[in-house]
Scaffold this motif. Structure first.
Motif, PDB file in Angstrom:
ATOM      1  N   SER A  20      12.132 -12.249   7.054  1.00 45.57           N
ATOM      2  CA  SER A  20      12.493 -11.250   6.062  1.00 45.57           C
ATOM      3  C   SER A  20      13.487 -10.245   6.624  1.00 45.57           C
ATOM      4  CB  SER A  20      11.232 -10.511   5.589  1.00 45.57           C
ATOM      5  OG  SER A  20      11.555  -9.477   4.700  1.00 45.57           O
ATOM      6  N   ASN A  21      14.587 -10.029   5.902  1.00 46.89           N
ATOM      7  CA  ASN A  21      15.580  -9.033   6.272  1.00 46.89           C
ATOM      8  C   ASN A  21      15.415  -7.817   5.385  1.00 46.89           C
ATOM      9  OD1 ASN A  21      18.269  -7.642   6.444  1.00 46.89           O
ATOM     10  ND2 ASN A  21      18.704  -9.376   7.788  1.00 46.89           N
ATOM     11  N   ALA A  22      15.373  -6.631   5.984  1.00 49.66           N
ATOM     12  CA  ALA A  22      15.111  -5.419   5.209  1.00 49.66           C
ATOM     13  C   ALA A  22      16.203  -5.128   4.203  1.00 49.66           C
ATOM     14  CB  ALA A  22      14.946  -4.222   6.146  1.00 49.66           C
ATOM     15  N   GLY A  23      17.452  -5.470   4.547  1.00 52.96           N
ATOM     16  CA  GLY A  23      18.549  -5.178   3.641  1.00 52.96           C
ATOM     17  C   GLY A  23      18.738  -3.679   3.458  1.00 52.96           C
ATOM     18  N   PRO A  24      19.415  -3.270   2.388  1.00 55.23           N
ATOM     19  CA  PRO A  24      19.698  -1.849   2.201  1.00 55.23           C
ATOM     20  C   PRO A  24      18.585  -1.058   1.546  1.00 55.23           C
ATOM     21  CG  PRO A  24      20.766  -3.129   0.488  1.00 55.23           C
ATOM     22  CD  PRO A  24      20.102  -4.117   1.416  1.00 55.23           C
ATOM     23  N   ARG A  25      17.469  -1.698   1.201  1.00 55.76           N
ATOM     24  CA  ARG A  25      16.388  -0.987   0.526  1.00 55.76           C
ATOM     25  C   ARG A  25      15.696   0.002   1.468  1.00 55.76           C
ATOM     26  NH1 ARG A  25      12.636  -5.589  -1.392  1.00 55.76           N
ATOM     27  NH2 ARG A  25      13.200  -6.344   0.664  1.00 55.76           N
ATOM     28  N   GLY A  26      15.106   1.033   0.884  1.00 52.21           N
ATOM     29  CA  GLY A  26      14.402   2.039   1.669  1.00 52.21           C
ATOM     30  C   GLY A  26      13.006   1.588   2.056  1.00 52.21           C
ATOM     31  N   PRO A  27      12.339   2.364   2.944  1.00 51.38           N
ATOM     32  CA  PRO A  27      11.009   1.991   3.444  1.00 51.38           C
ATOM     33  C   PRO A  27       9.976   1.787   2.354  1.00 51.38           C
ATOM     34  CG  PRO A  27      11.952   3.760   4.753  1.00 51.38           C
ATOM     35  CD  PRO A  27      12.865   3.569   3.593  1.00 51.38           C
ATOM     36  N   GLU A  28       9.957   2.662   1.340  1.00 53.35           N
ATOM     37  CA  GLU A  28       8.925   2.565   0.308  1.00 53.35           C
ATOM     38  C   GLU A  28       9.066   1.264  -0.491  1.00 53.35           C
ATOM     39  OE1 GLU A  28      10.749   5.256   0.909  1.00 53.35           O
ATOM     40  OE2 GLU A  28       9.187   6.512   1.796  1.00 53.35           O
ATOM     41  N   ALA A  29      10.308   0.904  -0.837  1.00 53.47           N
ATOM     42  CA  ALA A  29      10.528  -0.322  -1.600  1.00 53.47           C
ATOM     43  C   ALA A  29      10.147  -1.552  -0.785  1.00 53.47           C
ATOM     44  CB  ALA A  29      11.995  -0.416  -2.040  1.00 53.47           C
ATOM     45  N   VAL A  30      10.540  -1.560   0.491  1.00 49.71           N
ATOM     46  CA  VAL A  30      10.200  -2.689   1.364  1.00 49.71           C
ATOM     47  C   VAL A  30       8.692  -2.763   1.564  1.00 49.71           C
ATOM     48  CG1 VAL A  30      10.406  -3.607   3.699  1.00 49.71           C
ATOM     49  CG2 VAL A  30      12.423  -2.718   2.527  1.00 49.71           C
ATOM     50  N   GLY A  31       8.053  -1.601   1.775  1.00 46.80           N
ATOM     51  CA  GLY A  31       6.607  -1.581   1.993  1.00 46.80           C
ATOM     52  C   GLY A  31       5.842  -2.132   0.815  1.00 46.80           C
ATOM     53  N   ALA A  32       6.240  -1.729  -0.397  1.00 47.01           N
ATOM     54  CA  ALA A  32       5.564  -2.220  -1.600  1.00 47.01           C
ATOM     55  C   ALA A  32       5.763  -3.716  -1.775  1.00 47.01           C
ATOM     56  CB  ALA A  32       6.080  -1.457  -2.822  1.00 47.01           C
ATOM     57  N   ASP A  33       6.972  -4.186  -1.478  1.00 49.56           N
ATOM     58  CA  ASP A  33       7.287  -5.608  -1.611  1.00 49.56           C
ATOM     59  C   ASP A  33       6.448  -6.446  -0.641  1.00 49.56           C
ATOM     60  OD1 ASP A  33       8.710  -7.948  -2.426  1.00 49.56           O
ATOM     61  OD2 ASP A  33       9.932  -7.773  -0.633  1.00 49.56           O
ATOM     62  N   LEU A  34       6.394  -6.018   0.630  1.00 50.11           N
ATOM     63  CA  LEU A  34       5.611  -6.758   1.619  1.00 50.11           C
ATOM     64  C   LEU A  34       4.128  -6.727   1.272  1.00 50.11           C
ATOM     65  CD1 LEU A  34       7.324  -5.723   4.983  1.00 50.11           C
ATOM     66  CD2 LEU A  34       7.662  -7.793   3.651  1.00 50.11           C
ATOM     67  N   ALA A  35       3.645  -5.583   0.788  1.00 52.39           N
ATOM     68  CA  ALA A  35       2.231  -5.486   0.422  1.00 52.39           C
ATOM     69  C   ALA A  35       1.881  -6.463  -0.691  1.00 52.39           C
ATOM     70  CB  ALA A  35       1.909  -4.055  -0.007  1.00 52.39           C
ATOM     71  N   ASP A  36       2.765  -6.594  -1.687  1.00 56.97           N
ATOM     72  CA  ASP A  36       2.527  -7.548  -2.774  1.00 56.97           C
ATOM     73  C   ASP A  36       2.430  -8.974  -2.230  1.00 56.97           C
ATOM     74  OD1 ASP A  36       2.564  -5.536  -4.633  1.00 56.97           O
ATOM     75  OD2 ASP A  36       4.651  -5.852  -5.240  1.00 56.97           O
ATOM     76  N   GLN A  37       3.288  -9.292  -1.276  1.00 59.64           N
ATOM     77  CA  GLN A  37       3.279 -10.636  -0.703  1.00 59.64           C
ATOM     78  C   GLN A  37       1.988 -10.897   0.068  1.00 59.64           C
ATOM     79  OE1 GLN A  37       7.006 -11.578   1.351  1.00 59.64           O
ATOM     80  NE2 GLN A  37       7.985  -9.976   0.160  1.00 59.64           N
ATOM     81  N   PHE A  38       1.518  -9.917   0.822  1.00 58.42           N
ATOM     82  CA  PHE A  38       0.273 -10.083   1.568  1.00 58.42           C
ATOM     83  C   PHE A  38      -0.913 -10.219   0.623  1.00 58.42           C
ATOM     84  CE2 PHE A  38       2.658  -8.657   5.266  1.00 58.42           C
ATOM     85  CZ  PHE A  38       2.063  -9.389   6.286  1.00 58.42           C
ATOM     86  N   ASN A  39      -0.945  -9.425  -0.439  1.00 61.24           N
ATOM     87  CA  ASN A  39      -2.053  -9.505  -1.390  1.00 61.24           C
ATOM     88  C   ASN A  39      -2.061 -10.848  -2.114  1.00 61.24           C
ATOM     89  OD1 ASN A  39      -2.972  -6.917  -0.796  1.00 61.24           O
ATOM     90  ND2 ASN A  39      -1.618  -5.956  -2.314  1.00 61.24           N
ATOM     91  N   GLU A  40      -0.878 -11.360  -2.461  1.00 61.66           N
ATOM     92  CA  GLU A  40      -0.789 -12.664  -3.111  1.00 61.66           C
ATOM     93  C   GLU A  40      -1.283 -13.771  -2.176  1.00 61.66           C
ATOM     94  OE1 GLU A  40       2.605 -15.796  -4.769  1.00 61.66           O
ATOM     95  OE2 GLU A  40       3.189 -13.815  -4.028  1.00 61.66           O
ATOM     96  N   ALA A  41      -0.867 -13.702  -0.910  1.00 61.03           N
ATOM     97  CA  ALA A  41      -1.292 -14.718   0.052  1.00 61.03           C
ATOM     98  C   ALA A  41      -2.809 -14.674   0.270  1.00 61.03           C
ATOM     99  CB  ALA A  41      -0.561 -14.506   1.384  1.00 61.03           C
ATOM    100  N   ARG A  42      -3.368 -13.472   0.319  1.00 55.23           N
ATOM    101  CA  ARG A  42      -4.806 -13.345   0.552  1.00 55.23           C
ATOM    102  C   ARG A  42      -5.601 -13.966  -0.591  1.00 55.23           C
ATOM    103  NH1 ARG A  42      -5.382  -7.850   1.397  1.00 55.23           N
ATOM    104  NH2 ARG A  42      -4.612  -8.172   3.496  1.00 55.23           N
ATOM    105  N   LYS A  43      -5.125 -13.803  -1.822  1.00 57.37           N
ATOM    106  CA  LYS A  43      -5.812 -14.397  -2.971  1.00 57.37           C
ATOM    107  C   LYS A  43      -5.835 -15.918  -2.880  1.00 57.37           C
ATOM    108  CE  LYS A  43      -4.739 -10.648  -6.204  1.00 57.37           C
ATOM    109  NZ  LYS A  43      -3.977 -10.264  -7.434  1.00 57.37           N
ATOM    110  N   LYS A  44      -4.784 -16.485  -2.272  1.00 53.58           N
ATOM    111  CA  LYS A  44      -4.699 -17.939  -2.113  1.00 53.58           C
ATOM    112  C   LYS A  44      -5.442 -18.424  -0.871  1.00 53.58           C
ATOM    113  CE  LYS A  44      -0.767 -19.928  -2.491  1.00 53.58           C
ATOM    114  NZ  LYS A  44       0.657 -20.252  -2.246  1.00 53.58           N
ATOM    115  N   GLY A  45      -5.965 -17.503  -0.074  1.00 56.35           N
ATOM    116  CA  GLY A  45      -6.621 -17.892   1.164  1.00 56.35           C
ATOM    117  C   GLY A  45      -5.644 -18.275   2.255  1.00 56.35           C
ATOM    118  N   VAL A  46      -4.420 -17.737   2.162  1.00 58.04           N
ATOM    119  CA  VAL A  46      -3.372 -18.047   3.131  1.00 58.04           C
ATOM    120  C   VAL A  46      -3.200 -16.882   4.091  1.00 58.04           C
ATOM    121  CG1 VAL A  46      -0.901 -18.527   3.395  1.00 58.04           C
ATOM    122  CG2 VAL A  46      -2.174 -19.560   1.514  1.00 58.04           C
TER     123      VAL A  46
END
Length: 287
Positions: A20-46
């Motif tokens: 994952s490349n952070a790109g020009p987005r700020g910390p809050e946007a990146v943090g929320a995006d990564l959190a969504d990905q972790f929560n989605e993976a956890r629901k799948k047992g990944v």
């Protein structure tokens, strides 16, 4: 490489690896995006491991010493903001990131501590600060590059794997003359360090590599340098992006690919992910 078994027959654990490349987005946007990905993976047992690049280091270092110190302080603060933004919205997410003022220390691992435990972790300097040129991407003096290495264990299972995350010198294949020679020399040095780490890892340990390689998987120079055997597993680019973030693994009898895809990104290249099923290590029979 073995074919992945159906989910109801699996004995192994599924680990999703993402570059994952952070790109020009700020910390809050990146943090929320990564959190969504972790929560989605956890629901799948990944179990999810993300290798990041350019988190908190988006501006070149100024030439004057005082401005350089101020810029380093700002980068340090930005890195802390990124890490804080991630763990605030997803407390189970941990960050492997060596603190300090050096701009090269910017290739973190974000991982789900509920599913994975860190057994070993270190960062290795693969390129020192040095003059590169003015025509390529990034600051003309470059920055210090580090290879981030971690050995994870799947909690409650006899499953270990090594992950390597790197961010290689940009514009090594798009510049010319002396500048290209300098950039290629730096790029070669970083790839050689990665290859040495793979070759130095015992055969029984699965190895997964990720990062921004600033070269596509079919680059002849990259192909010639990679260890044998090695498999590039990430998919192609999405529309309008470059496929220079790569994920691969050293072929292993206990590792198979379950799924793969590409995440949308605000950077100029895509963010691939690969799901691997890793089988547990067999216990030695008692005599």
């Amino acid at each position: 490489m073995r074919r992945a078994t159906p989910s109801h027959h699996r004995r192994g654990a599924v680990v999703r690896v993402q570059s994952s490349n952070a790109g020009p987005r700020g910390p809050e946007a990146v943090g929320a995006d990564l959190a969504d990905q972790f929560n989605e993976a956890r629901k799948k047992g990944v179990r999810l491991v993300i290798g990041g690049q350019e988190y908190g280091d988006q501006e070149p270092a100024p030439r004057k010493a005082l401005k350089r110190l101020v810029a380093a302080w700002r980068r340090r603060q930005a890195r802390r903001k990124y890490a804080k933004a991630v763990v605030e919205v997803a407390p189970a997410v941990k960050v492997l990131w060596e603190p300090g003022s050096n701009p090269g220390r910017k290739t973190p691992f974000f991982y789900d501590s509920r599913g994975l435990k860190v057994v070993h972790w270190r960062q290795m300097i693969t390129r020192r600060l040095g003059y590169l040129g003015t025509k390529g991407a990034g600051p003309k003096n470059g920055d210090e590059k580090r290879l981030n290495e971690a050995v994870f264990r799947v909690r409650g299972r006899r499953i270990w794997f090594k992950a390597l995350n790197h961010h290689l010198t940009p514009s090594a294949f798009s510049t010319t003359g002396d500048e290209q020679r300098r950039r290629l020399a730096a790029w070669d040095q970083q790839v050689d360090a990665f290859v040495a780490e793979v070759k130095g890892t015992r055969a029984a340990m699965p190895v997964i590599g990720m990062g921004d390689w600033n070269a596509e998987r079919d680059n002849p120079r990259l192909i010639a340098k990679m260890p044998r055997p090695w498999s590039w597993d990430s998919g192609g680019p999405t529309k309008g992006t470059r496929a220079i973030d790569l994920i691969g693994h050293r072929p292993h009898a206990r590792v198979s690919i379950v799924d793969r895809g590409v995440m949308p990104t605000s950077s100029d290249h895509h963010s691939p992910w690969v799901e691997y099923e890793i089988q547990p290590k067999r216990k030695k029979a008692r005599r």
